[in-house]
Design a protein around this motif. Structure first.
Motif, PDB file in Angstrom:
ATOM      1  N   GLN A  32       6.068  -6.352   8.600  1.00 43.43           N
ATOM      2  CA  GLN A  32       5.980  -7.109   7.513  1.00 43.43           C
ATOM      3  C   GLN A  32       6.763  -5.868   6.792  1.00 43.43           C
ATOM      4  OE1 GLN A  32       3.135  -8.969   7.085  1.00 43.43           O
ATOM      5  NE2 GLN A  32       4.020  -9.196   9.441  1.00 43.43           N
ATOM      6  N   ASN A  34       8.382  -4.337   3.424  1.00 47.96           N
ATOM      7  CA  ASN A  34       8.748  -5.092   2.236  1.00 47.96           C
ATOM      8  C   ASN A  34       7.061  -5.123   1.764  1.00 47.96           C
ATOM      9  OD1 ASN A  34      10.752  -3.431   1.208  1.00 47.96           O
ATOM     10  ND2 ASN A  34      11.327  -5.205   2.617  1.00 47.96           N
ATOM     11  N   ARG A  35       6.273  -5.490   2.889  1.00 47.86           N
ATOM     12  CA  ARG A  35       4.859  -5.945   1.882  1.00 47.86           C
ATOM     13  C   ARG A  35       3.586  -4.508   2.377  1.00 47.86           C
ATOM     14  NH1 ARG A  35       5.059 -11.587   4.678  1.00 47.86           N
ATOM     15  NH2 ARG A  35       6.278 -10.484   6.305  1.00 47.86           N
ATOM     16  N   THR A  36       2.780  -4.393   1.477  1.00 50.62           N
ATOM     17  CA  THR A  36       1.629  -4.225   2.041  1.00 50.62           C
ATOM     18  C   THR A  36       0.995  -4.371   3.189  1.00 50.62           C
ATOM     19  OG1 THR A  36       1.774  -3.132  -0.374  1.00 50.62           O
ATOM     20  CG2 THR A  36      -0.162  -2.338   1.374  1.00 50.62           C
ATOM     21  N   VAL A  37       0.764  -3.008   4.683  1.00 51.24           N
ATOM     22  CA  VAL A  37      -0.278  -3.951   5.343  1.00 51.24           C
ATOM     23  C   VAL A  37      -1.235  -2.946   4.913  1.00 51.24           C
ATOM     24  CG1 VAL A  37      -0.958  -3.747   7.817  1.00 51.24           C
ATOM     25  CG2 VAL A  37       1.559  -3.964   6.445  1.00 51.24           C
ATOM     26  N   THR A  38      -2.777  -3.322   4.985  1.00 44.77           N
ATOM     27  CA  THR A  38      -3.761  -2.476   4.665  1.00 44.77           C
ATOM     28  C   THR A  38      -4.139  -1.350   5.719  1.00 44.77           C
ATOM     29  OG1 THR A  38      -5.326  -3.980   5.577  1.00 44.77           O
ATOM     30  CG2 THR A  38      -4.478  -4.683   3.839  1.00 44.77           C
ATOM     31  N   LEU A  84       3.529   0.467   3.095  1.00 45.07           N
ATOM     32  CA  LEU A  84       4.782  -0.092   2.630  1.00 45.07           C
ATOM     33  C   LEU A  84       5.716   0.398   3.027  1.00 45.07           C
ATOM     34  CD1 LEU A  84       5.235  -2.318  -0.756  1.00 45.07           C
ATOM     35  CD2 LEU A  84       7.367  -0.975   0.456  1.00 45.07           C
ATOM     36  N   GLU A  86       9.748   0.161   2.910  1.00 46.58           N
ATOM     37  CA  GLU A  86      10.084   0.228   1.967  1.00 46.58           C
ATOM     38  C   GLU A  86      12.109   0.108   2.278  1.00 46.58           C
ATOM     39  OE1 GLU A  86      11.671   1.867  -2.516  1.00 46.58           O
ATOM     40  OE2 GLU A  86      10.990   0.226  -2.795  1.00 46.58           O
ATOM     41  N   TRP A 145       2.224 -11.235  15.761  1.00 44.42           N
ATOM     42  CA  TRP A 145       3.708 -11.304  15.576  1.00 44.42           C
ATOM     43  C   TRP A 145       4.956 -10.834  16.227  1.00 44.42           C
ATOM     44  CZ3 TRP A 145       1.591  -6.680  11.526  1.00 44.42           C
ATOM     45  CH2 TRP A 145       0.706  -7.087  10.468  1.00 44.42           C
TER      46      TRP A 145
END
Length: 240
Positions: A32, A34-38, A84, A86, A145
């Motif tokens: 994931q 560059n996307r926030t993973v809770t 996240l 980056e 995934w």
């Protein structure tokens, strides 16, 4: 990610492997990128059954340890109830693979078989084996995934075989298809391409063996006959 999970070293081509929960955390964040993973999703990925009472605190500990090991131009950011990673897409082997595979597929659709073969070969060369994130338990979202990533690899193998057939190289197509069917024998597209390759080589005996094999594997694995399209294709190839 396309094999073992690790961090790129300072020297080009070197990789530092990571183990345990940190490896699972890295794999989850890379998938994931560059996307926030809770935090909740991270907990699901790190623990298969009931997570420990300290799960959230443990995630923070693993994240801190991972952050200290990240190479330059890569950052692990916390906030918004999650983390996240980056990182540039060009630094993630699975994202480079997906980009090259998509480019190759587009070239194949446009009739540029030579470029398709070039891009798909380059994409598949990034894989070390046929499993994504070797050694990472497939808990929670990771199962889907990683399964998707492996499906894209198999699709790329089939696309490459299709490109080889268009380029008049059925032997090259068979090499890749045989390896794929050895581990995934229920892929109808692979069987169809394999039959086309044997037909292109004038190997009618092998063509008949292909269809007998596909009938047998569908009966033994699923208890059904193969798709009628495969039967029609076989009959068309035998008649031509």
């Amino acid at each position: 990610m396309l094999g073992r999970v690790g961090l790129g070293g300072a020297t080009r081509g070197t990789t530092t492997e990571i183990g345990g929960k940190a490896r699972t955390l890295l794999a989850t964040l890379l998938l994931q990128a560059n996307r926030t993973v809770t935090v909740d999703r991270l907990v699901e990925a790190l623990w298969d059954s009931e997570p420990p009472a300290s799960a959230v605190a443990n995630v923070r500990t693993h994240a801190s340890a991972l952050r200290r090991r990240l190479p330059d131009r890569t950052a692990l950011l916390g906030g918004g109830g999650g983390y996240l990673l980056e990182v540039g897409a060009e630094r993630c082997d699975h994202l480079v693979f997906l980009h090259r595979a998509a480019d190759g597929r587009a070239a194949l659709a446009a009739g540029d078989s030579a470029r398709a073969a070039e891009q798909l070969t380059s994409a598949l060369a990034l894989w070390d084996g046929d499993r994504a994130a070797v050694g990472v338990p497939r808990h929670g979202p990771l199962a889907g995934w990683l399964g998707h990533l492996e499906e894209e690899r198999m699709r790329a193998v089939e696309d490459l075989a299709g490109a080889y057939l268009r380029l008049g190289e059925p032997r090259a197509a068979l090499r890749d298809l045989n390896a794929l069917l050895a581990v995934s024998p229920l892929r109808d597209r692979s069987w169809a391409l394999r039959m086309r390759a044997h037909h292109a080589l004038g190997e009618r005996g092998s063509l008949a063996e292909d269809y007998r094999a596909v009938v047998l594997v569908h009966r033994s694995e699923l208890g059904v006959h193969p798709d009628r399209q495969l039967r029609r294709l076989f009959e068309e190839l035998v008649a031509s």
